[in-house]
Design a protein around this motif. Structure first.
Motif, PDB file in Angstrom:
ATOM      1  N   GLN A  87       0.798  -1.218   0.000  1.00  0.00           N
ATOM      2  CA  GLN A  87       0.000   0.000   0.000  1.00  0.00           C
ATOM      3  C   GLN A  87       0.840   1.282   0.000  1.00  0.00           C
ATOM      4  O   GLN A  87       0.328   2.367  -0.223  1.00  0.00           O
ATOM      5  N   VAL A  88       2.134   1.139   0.284  1.00  0.00           N
ATOM      6  CA  VAL A  88       3.012   2.308   0.315  1.00  0.00           C
ATOM      7  C   VAL A  88       3.162   2.863  -1.098  1.00  0.00           C
ATOM      8  O   VAL A  88       3.409   2.120  -2.042  1.00  0.00           O
ATOM      9  N   GLN A  89       3.002   4.178  -1.214  1.00  0.00           N
ATOM     10  CA  GLN A  89       3.147   4.835  -2.508  1.00  0.00           C
ATOM     11  C   GLN A  89       4.375   5.749  -2.467  1.00  0.00           C
ATOM     12  O   GLN A  89       4.374   6.776  -1.782  1.00  0.00           O
ATOM     13  N   GLU A  90       5.392   5.357  -3.200  1.00  0.00           N
ATOM     14  CA  GLU A  90       6.639   6.114  -3.230  1.00  0.00           C
ATOM     15  C   GLU A  90       6.402   7.564  -3.626  1.00  0.00           C
ATOM     16  O   GLU A  90       7.018   8.480  -3.081  1.00  0.00           O
ATOM     17  N   SER A  91       5.485   7.785  -4.558  1.00  0.00           N
ATOM     18  CA  SER A  91       5.230   9.152  -5.029  1.00  0.00           C
ATOM     19  C   SER A  91       4.727  10.055  -3.905  1.00  0.00           C
ATOM     20  O   SER A  91       5.031  11.248  -3.875  1.00  0.00           O
ATOM     21  N   ARG A  92       3.981   9.497  -2.960  1.00  0.00           N
ATOM     22  CA  ARG A  92       3.512  10.304  -1.827  1.00  0.00           C
ATOM     23  C   ARG A  92       4.692  10.735  -0.956  1.00  0.00           C
ATOM     24  O   ARG A  92       4.721  11.851  -0.445  1.00  0.00           O
ATOM     25  N   ILE A  93       5.650   9.838  -0.776  1.00  0.00           N
ATOM     26  CA  ILE A  93       6.828  10.160   0.036  1.00  0.00           C
ATOM     27  C   ILE A  93       7.653  11.243  -0.654  1.00  0.00           C
ATOM     28  O   ILE A  93       7.996  12.254  -0.041  1.00  0.00           O
ATOM     29  N   THR A  94       7.953  11.047  -1.920  1.00  0.00           N
ATOM     30  CA  THR A  94       8.791  12.034  -2.621  1.00  0.00           C
ATOM     31  C   THR A  94       8.061  13.370  -2.780  1.00  0.00           C
ATOM     32  O   THR A  94       8.696  14.423  -2.686  1.00  0.00           O
ATOM     33  N   ASP A  95       6.754  13.345  -2.983  1.00  0.00           N
ATOM     34  CA  ASP A  95       5.996  14.601  -3.077  1.00  0.00           C
ATOM     35  C   ASP A  95       6.073  15.388  -1.773  1.00  0.00           C
ATOM     36  O   ASP A  95       6.248  16.610  -1.779  1.00  0.00           O
ATOM     37  N   MET A  96       5.948  14.688  -0.636  1.00  0.00           N
ATOM     38  CA  MET A  96       6.018  15.397   0.638  1.00  0.00           C
ATOM     39  C   MET A  96       7.423  15.914   0.906  1.00  0.00           C
ATOM     40  O   MET A  96       7.583  17.012   1.431  1.00  0.00           O
ATOM     41  N   PHE A 128      -2.787   7.271  17.738  1.00  0.00           N
ATOM     42  CA  PHE A 128      -3.576   6.173  17.170  1.00  0.00           C
ATOM     43  C   PHE A 128      -3.879   5.258  18.354  1.00  0.00           C
ATOM     44  O   PHE A 128      -3.014   4.524  18.808  1.00  0.00           O
ATOM     45  N   LYS A 129      -5.097   5.350  18.865  1.00  0.00           N
ATOM     46  CA  LYS A 129      -5.445   4.632  20.089  1.00  0.00           C
ATOM     47  C   LYS A 129      -5.489   3.125  19.864  1.00  0.00           C
ATOM     48  O   LYS A 129      -6.132   2.636  18.947  1.00  0.00           O
ATOM     49  N   GLY A 130      -4.806   2.405  20.744  1.00  0.00           N
ATOM     50  CA  GLY A 130      -4.803   0.956  20.688  1.00  0.00           C
ATOM     51  C   GLY A 130      -6.153   0.385  21.083  1.00  0.00           C
ATOM     52  O   GLY A 130      -6.895   0.984  21.865  1.00  0.00           O
ATOM     53  N   HIS A 131      -6.460  -0.794  20.563  1.00  0.00           N
ATOM     54  CA  HIS A 131      -7.771  -1.394  20.816  1.00  0.00           C
ATOM     55  C   HIS A 131      -7.762  -2.435  21.922  1.00  0.00           C
ATOM     56  O   HIS A 131      -8.741  -2.573  22.645  1.00  0.00           O
ATOM     57  N   THR A 132      -6.677  -3.177  22.068  1.00  0.00           N
ATOM     58  CA  THR A 132      -6.660  -4.209  23.116  1.00  0.00           C
ATOM     59  C   THR A 132      -5.807  -3.817  24.317  1.00  0.00           C
ATOM     60  O   THR A 132      -6.068  -4.272  25.417  1.00  0.00           O
ATOM     61  N   LYS A 133      -4.795  -2.981  24.093  1.00  0.00           N
ATOM     62  CA  LYS A 133      -3.923  -2.524  25.189  1.00  0.00           C
ATOM     63  C   LYS A 133      -3.686  -1.018  25.067  1.00  0.00           C
ATOM     64  O   LYS A 133      -2.544  -0.573  24.914  1.00  0.00           O
ATOM     65  N   PRO A 134      -4.748  -0.219  25.128  1.00  0.00           N
ATOM     66  CA  PRO A 134      -4.590   1.220  24.893  1.00  0.00           C
ATOM     67  C   PRO A 134      -3.695   1.922  25.909  1.00  0.00           C
ATOM     68  O   PRO A 134      -3.130   2.980  25.610  1.00  0.00           O
ATOM     69  N   GLU A 135      -3.534   1.337  27.090  1.00  0.00           N
ATOM     70  CA  GLU A 135      -2.693   1.945  28.121  1.00  0.00           C
ATOM     71  C   GLU A 135      -1.208   1.781  27.818  1.00  0.00           C
ATOM     72  O   GLU A 135      -0.370   2.500  28.384  1.00  0.00           O
ATOM     73  N   GLU A 136      -0.861   0.849  26.936  1.00  0.00           N
ATOM     74  CA  GLU A 136       0.533   0.690  26.509  1.00  0.00           C
ATOM     75  C   GLU A 136       0.765   1.635  25.342  1.00  0.00           C
ATOM     76  O   GLU A 136       0.112   1.528  24.311  1.00  0.00           O
ATOM     77  N   ILE A 137       1.707   2.547  25.520  1.00  0.00           N
ATOM     78  CA  ILE A 137       1.926   3.588  24.515  1.00  0.00           C
ATOM     79  C   ILE A 137       3.310   3.447  23.899  1.00  0.00           C
ATOM     80  O   ILE A 137       4.319   3.409  24.602  1.00  0.00           O
ATOM     81  N   VAL A 197      -1.003   4.499   5.587  1.00  0.00           N
ATOM     82  CA  VAL A 197      -1.251   3.071   5.336  1.00  0.00           C
ATOM     83  C   VAL A 197      -1.943   2.434   6.537  1.00  0.00           C
ATOM     84  O   VAL A 197      -2.919   1.700   6.382  1.00  0.00           O
ATOM     85  N   LEU A 198      -1.447   2.705   7.722  1.00  0.00           N
ATOM     86  CA  LEU A 198      -2.071   2.124   8.911  1.00  0.00           C
ATOM     87  C   LEU A 198      -3.504   2.622   9.095  1.00  0.00           C
ATOM     88  O   LEU A 198      -4.376   1.863   9.510  1.00  0.00           O
ATOM     89  N   ALA A 199      -3.735   3.872   8.772  1.00  0.00           N
ATOM     90  CA  ALA A 199      -5.078   4.436   8.937  1.00  0.00           C
ATOM     91  C   ALA A 199      -6.066   3.889   7.921  1.00  0.00           C
ATOM     92  O   ALA A 199      -7.281   3.932   8.150  1.00  0.00           O
ATOM     93  N   SER A 200      -5.565   3.349   6.822  1.00  0.00           N
ATOM     94  CA  SER A 200      -6.459   2.898   5.753  1.00  0.00           C
ATOM     95  C   SER A 200      -7.349   1.745   6.180  1.00  0.00           C
ATOM     96  O   SER A 200      -8.488   1.656   5.743  1.00  0.00           O
TER      97      SER A 200
END
Length: 176
Positions: free
Chosen positions: A39-48, A105-114, A154-157
């Motif tokens: 899912q990583v798009q190289e063009s997004r990285i180079t554009d930023m 990005f809040k964890g779902h099973t162990k949200p207290e572990e950061i 990617v993770l948010a997708s």
């Protein structure tokens, strides 16, 4: 860093490992990595990288640094707006104008572990950096910010995380 080929990137990694005692942590979610990499798009990285390098500099005392911080905040906010478990905030420093940017990005099973992942968002040519000093910082740290942003996208997708992950880009004051 952007390399022209995978072989060039691997050679750079090997060369850097020869000069350090760093041991990479074990990757637990190996089964997910091929899906994420696809899912990583190289063009997004180079554009930023290009967009961040277009700022005259991103120094913590300049208007360009403030504008860069706002730009990153807005980019991350656009990504986070699709999820109820992601938030983006600015951390205001009372002694200088550039804000740090923090995505949680809040964890779902162990949200207290950061897990905190961070880097600096400013760019500089040293203590003499001023409002009009050119310091594009493509390799310090625009490349890191751009890669960070693509990983977040990617993770948010479609991912959920066990632990809470906090991504921080710090506005840093130079030591005198």
């Amino acid at each position: 860093m952007v390399h022209q080929s995978q072989e060039e990137a691997e050679q750079a990694i090997i060369a850097s490992q020869l000069s350090t005692s760093f041991t990479a942590p074990e990757i637990i979610a190996r089964g997910n990595i091929p899906n994420w990499l696809g899912q990583v798009q190289e063009s997004r990285i180079t554009d930023m990288i290009r967009k961040l390098s277009d700022f005259t500099n991103r120094f913590y005392t300049t208007s360009h640094g403030v504008n860069a911080s706002n730009y990153i905040h807005d980019e991350w906010q656009a990504i986070a707006s699709t999820r109820s478990d992601m938030t983006v905030e600015k951390y205001n420093h009372r002694d200088w104008p550039q804000d740090s940017v923090i995505l949680t990005f809040k964890g779902h099973t162990k949200p207290e572990e950061i897990v905190v992942i961070g880097g600096h968002l400013d760019s500089t040519v040293g203590r003499s950096t001023g409002e009009n000093t050119r310091a594009p910082g493509a390799d310090d740290n625009a490349s890191g910010i751009a890669t960070f942003t693509e990983v977040i996208r990617v993770l948010a997708s479609n991912q959920t995380l066990s632990q809470t992950v906090r991504c921080s880009l710090w506005a840093t004051q130079q030591k005198k």
